[in-house]
Design a protein around this motif. Structure first.
Motif, PDB file in Angstrom:
ATOM      1  N   GLN A   1       0.833  -1.208   0.000  1.00  0.00           N
ATOM      2  CA  GLN A   1       0.000   0.000   0.000  1.00  0.00           C
ATOM      3  C   GLN A   1       0.864   1.253   0.000  1.00  0.00           C
ATOM      4  O   GLN A   1       0.553   2.238  -0.651  1.00  0.00           O
ATOM      5  N   SER A   2       1.955   1.199   0.719  1.00  0.00           N
ATOM      6  CA  SER A   2       2.867   2.342   0.793  1.00  0.00           C
ATOM      7  C   SER A   2       3.428   2.685  -0.581  1.00  0.00           C
ATOM      8  O   SER A   2       3.465   3.855  -0.975  1.00  0.00           O
ATOM      9  N   ARG A   3       3.848   1.650  -1.314  1.00  0.00           N
ATOM     10  CA  ARG A   3       4.366   1.889  -2.666  1.00  0.00           C
ATOM     11  C   ARG A   3       3.268   2.396  -3.591  1.00  0.00           C
ATOM     12  O   ARG A   3       3.479   3.303  -4.384  1.00  0.00           O
ATOM     13  N   LEU A   4       2.086   1.821  -3.474  1.00  0.00           N
ATOM     14  CA  LEU A   4       0.951   2.213  -4.313  1.00  0.00           C
ATOM     15  C   LEU A   4       0.601   3.688  -4.098  1.00  0.00           C
ATOM     16  O   LEU A   4       0.314   4.412  -5.045  1.00  0.00           O
ATOM     17  N   GLY A   5       0.641   4.142  -2.852  1.00  0.00           N
ATOM     18  CA  GLY A   5       0.209   5.493  -2.542  1.00  0.00           C
ATOM     19  C   GLY A   5       1.316   6.507  -2.338  1.00  0.00           C
ATOM     20  O   GLY A   5       1.038   7.637  -1.923  1.00  0.00           O
TER      21      GLY A   5
ATOM     22  N   ASP B   1      -5.809  26.083  -8.274  1.00  0.00           N
ATOM     23  CA  ASP B   1      -6.068  25.214  -9.433  1.00  0.00           C
ATOM     24  C   ASP B   1      -5.705  23.789  -9.036  1.00  0.00           C
ATOM     25  O   ASP B   1      -4.567  23.348  -9.213  1.00  0.00           O
ATOM     26  N   GLU B   2      -6.674  23.095  -8.474  1.00  0.00           N
ATOM     27  CA  GLU B   2      -6.415  21.772  -7.910  1.00  0.00           C
ATOM     28  C   GLU B   2      -5.866  20.799  -8.952  1.00  0.00           C
ATOM     29  O   GLU B   2      -4.890  20.097  -8.698  1.00  0.00           O
ATOM     30  N   ARG B   3      -6.490  20.744 -10.101  1.00  0.00           N
ATOM     31  CA  ARG B   3      -6.049  19.782 -11.129  1.00  0.00           C
ATOM     32  C   ARG B   3      -4.621  20.090 -11.578  1.00  0.00           C
ATOM     33  O   ARG B   3      -3.801  19.177 -11.707  1.00  0.00           O
ATOM     34  N   ALA B   4      -4.290  21.349 -11.792  1.00  0.00           N
ATOM     35  CA  ALA B   4      -2.921  21.713 -12.211  1.00  0.00           C
ATOM     36  C   ALA B   4      -1.916  21.376 -11.118  1.00  0.00           C
ATOM     37  O   ALA B   4      -0.829  20.875 -11.413  1.00  0.00           O
ATOM     38  N   TYR B   5      -2.284  21.612  -9.870  1.00  0.00           N
ATOM     39  CA  TYR B   5      -1.361  21.300  -8.781  1.00  0.00           C
ATOM     40  C   TYR B   5      -1.135  19.791  -8.688  1.00  0.00           C
ATOM     41  O   TYR B   5      -0.005  19.330  -8.516  1.00  0.00           O
ATOM     42  N   LEU B   6      -2.203  19.026  -8.827  1.00  0.00           N
ATOM     43  CA  LEU B   6      -2.075  17.560  -8.763  1.00  0.00           C
ATOM     44  C   LEU B   6      -1.202  17.022  -9.895  1.00  0.00           C
ATOM     45  O   LEU B   6      -0.535  15.999  -9.732  1.00  0.00           O
ATOM     46  N   ALA B   7      -1.180  17.718 -11.022  1.00  0.00           N
ATOM     47  CA  ALA B   7      -0.374  17.274 -12.165  1.00  0.00           C
ATOM     48  C   ALA B   7       1.119  17.315 -11.856  1.00  0.00           C
ATOM     49  O   ALA B   7       1.913  16.671 -12.550  1.00  0.00           O
ATOM     50  N   ARG B   8       1.501  18.018 -10.818  1.00  0.00           N
ATOM     51  CA  ARG B   8       2.912  18.061 -10.407  1.00  0.00           C
ATOM     52  C   ARG B   8       3.396  16.728  -9.836  1.00  0.00           C
ATOM     53  O   ARG B   8       4.590  16.499  -9.713  1.00  0.00           O
ATOM     54  N   PHE B   9       2.449  15.875  -9.471  1.00  0.00           N
ATOM     55  CA  PHE B   9       2.781  14.610  -8.811  1.00  0.00           C
ATOM     56  C   PHE B   9       2.405  13.444  -9.724  1.00  0.00           C
ATOM     57  O   PHE B   9       1.311  13.422 -10.288  1.00  0.00           O
ATOM     58  N   PRO B  10       3.291  12.466  -9.858  1.00  0.00           N
ATOM     59  CA  PRO B  10       3.012  11.335 -10.767  1.00  0.00           C
ATOM     60  C   PRO B  10       2.035  10.316 -10.173  1.00  0.00           C
ATOM     61  O   PRO B  10       2.327   9.130 -10.064  1.00  0.00           O
TER      62      PRO B  10
ATOM     63  N   LEU C   1      -6.506   3.320  -2.647  1.00  0.00           N
ATOM     64  CA  LEU C   1      -5.478   3.571  -3.666  1.00  0.00           C
ATOM     65  C   LEU C   1      -4.112   3.867  -3.051  1.00  0.00           C
ATOM     66  O   LEU C   1      -3.231   4.400  -3.716  1.00  0.00           O
ATOM     67  N   GLY C   2      -3.940   3.536  -1.788  1.00  0.00           N
ATOM     68  CA  GLY C   2      -2.632   3.658  -1.148  1.00  0.00           C
ATOM     69  C   GLY C   2      -2.466   4.831  -0.219  1.00  0.00           C
ATOM     70  O   GLY C   2      -1.392   5.023   0.354  1.00  0.00           O
ATOM     71  N   GLY C   3      -3.497   5.634  -0.048  1.00  0.00           N
ATOM     72  CA  GLY C   3      -3.385   6.775   0.857  1.00  0.00           C
ATOM     73  C   GLY C   3      -3.360   6.333   2.304  1.00  0.00           C
ATOM     74  O   GLY C   3      -4.034   5.382   2.690  1.00  0.00           O
TER      75      GLY C   3
ATOM     76  N   THR D   1      -1.711   8.277 -10.120  1.00  0.00           N
ATOM     77  CA  THR D   1      -2.593   7.703 -11.128  1.00  0.00           C
ATOM     78  C   THR D   1      -3.789   8.635 -11.312  1.00  0.00           C
ATOM     79  O   THR D   1      -4.109   9.445 -10.435  1.00  0.00           O
ATOM     80  N   GLU D   2      -4.455   8.500 -12.427  1.00  0.00           N
ATOM     81  CA  GLU D   2      -5.653   9.316 -12.662  1.00  0.00           C
ATOM     82  C   GLU D   2      -6.722   8.982 -11.622  1.00  0.00           C
ATOM     83  O   GLU D   2      -7.450   9.870 -11.167  1.00  0.00           O
ATOM     84  N   ALA D   3      -6.806   7.726 -11.231  1.00  0.00           N
ATOM     85  CA  ALA D   3      -7.778   7.332 -10.201  1.00  0.00           C
ATOM     86  C   ALA D   3      -7.483   8.046  -8.883  1.00  0.00           C
ATOM     87  O   ALA D   3      -8.408   8.495  -8.192  1.00  0.00           O
ATOM     88  N   GLN D   4      -6.207   8.175  -8.536  1.00  0.00           N
ATOM     89  CA  GLN D   4      -5.847   8.888  -7.310  1.00  0.00           C
ATOM     90  C   GLN D   4      -6.210  10.370  -7.423  1.00  0.00           C
ATOM     91  O   GLN D   4      -6.780  10.943  -6.491  1.00  0.00           O
ATOM     92  N   ARG D   5      -5.907  10.971  -8.566  1.00  0.00           N
ATOM     93  CA  ARG D   5      -6.255  12.389  -8.761  1.00  0.00           C
ATOM     94  C   ARG D   5      -7.765  12.589  -8.666  1.00  0.00           C
ATOM     95  O   ARG D   5      -8.240  13.531  -8.027  1.00  0.00           O
ATOM     96  N   ASP D   6      -8.521  11.715  -9.315  1.00  0.00           N
ATOM     97  CA  ASP D   6      -9.986  11.825  -9.285  1.00  0.00           C
ATOM     98  C   ASP D   6     -10.514  11.688  -7.860  1.00  0.00           C
ATOM     99  O   ASP D   6     -11.438  12.403  -7.466  1.00  0.00           O
ATOM    100  N   ALA D   7      -9.933  10.776  -7.082  1.00  0.00           N
ATOM    101  CA  ALA D   7     -10.362  10.587  -5.694  1.00  0.00           C
ATOM    102  C   ALA D   7     -10.068  11.831  -4.864  1.00  0.00           C
ATOM    103  O   ALA D   7     -10.890  12.237  -4.032  1.00  0.00           O
ATOM    104  N   VAL D   8      -8.910  12.463  -5.096  1.00  0.00           N
ATOM    105  CA  VAL D   8      -8.585  13.700  -4.384  1.00  0.00           C
ATOM    106  C   VAL D   8      -9.584  14.789  -4.755  1.00  0.00           C
ATOM    107  O   VAL D   8     -10.147  15.463  -3.879  1.00  0.00           O
TER     108      VAL D   8
END
Length: 131
Positions: free
Chosen positions: A21-25, A47-56, A76-78, A58-65
């Motif tokens: 889980q640690s590696r996943l998140g 700009d939440e979406r632009a800020y999240l783009a700074r971090f690699p 998803l590893g959080g 997954t799209e699923a993680q970004r959508d959940a945030v």
């Protein structure tokens, strides 16, 4: 023989935060840690979406945030310790987040915790509802 972590899959609502889980998140949790700095919180809010783009992540993680779906972020590893920084950035207490995650009104959640937490009886097994 069932593995140690496999045994927890039968308990509803349980995600073991282990090395997998640690590696996943990792990147999700590093995003959360970035919110410790006021400048980063401001950039995220601007700009939440632009800020999240700074971090690699997954799209699923970004959508959940973006949806503030904390249960999904955990899946998803959080790690809740890190995820609480999102809630704090939004102006919410941990108690508020926990009430949202459990589907219990904040006042009811508070009363349950003051009374000692959720009882150990019931809702402890997916395969044996009587447990």
């Amino acid at each position: 023989m069932t593995s140690y972590n496999e045994a927890f899959k039968d308990i509803p609502g349980t995600v073991v935060f282990d090395a997998t889980q640690s590696r996943l998140g990792y990147h999700l949790n590093m995003f959360c840690m970035s919110l410790m700095k006021a400048d980063n919180r401001a950039a995220f809010k601007a700009d939440e979406r632009a800020y999240l783009a700074r971090f690699p992540m997954t799209e699923a993680q970004r959508d959940a945030v973006l949806a503030r779906d904390y249960n999904r972020m955990i899946a998803l590893g959080g790690n809740i310790y890190f995820l609480a920084k999102i809630g704090a950035s939004d102006g919410f207490s941990f108690q508020n987040l926990a009430s949202k995650m459990t589907g219990v009104a904040e006042e009811d959640y508070r009363a349950m915790m003051i009374a000692g937490g959720r009882p150990a009886q019931g809702n402890r097994s997916r395969t044996d509802p009587a447990r």
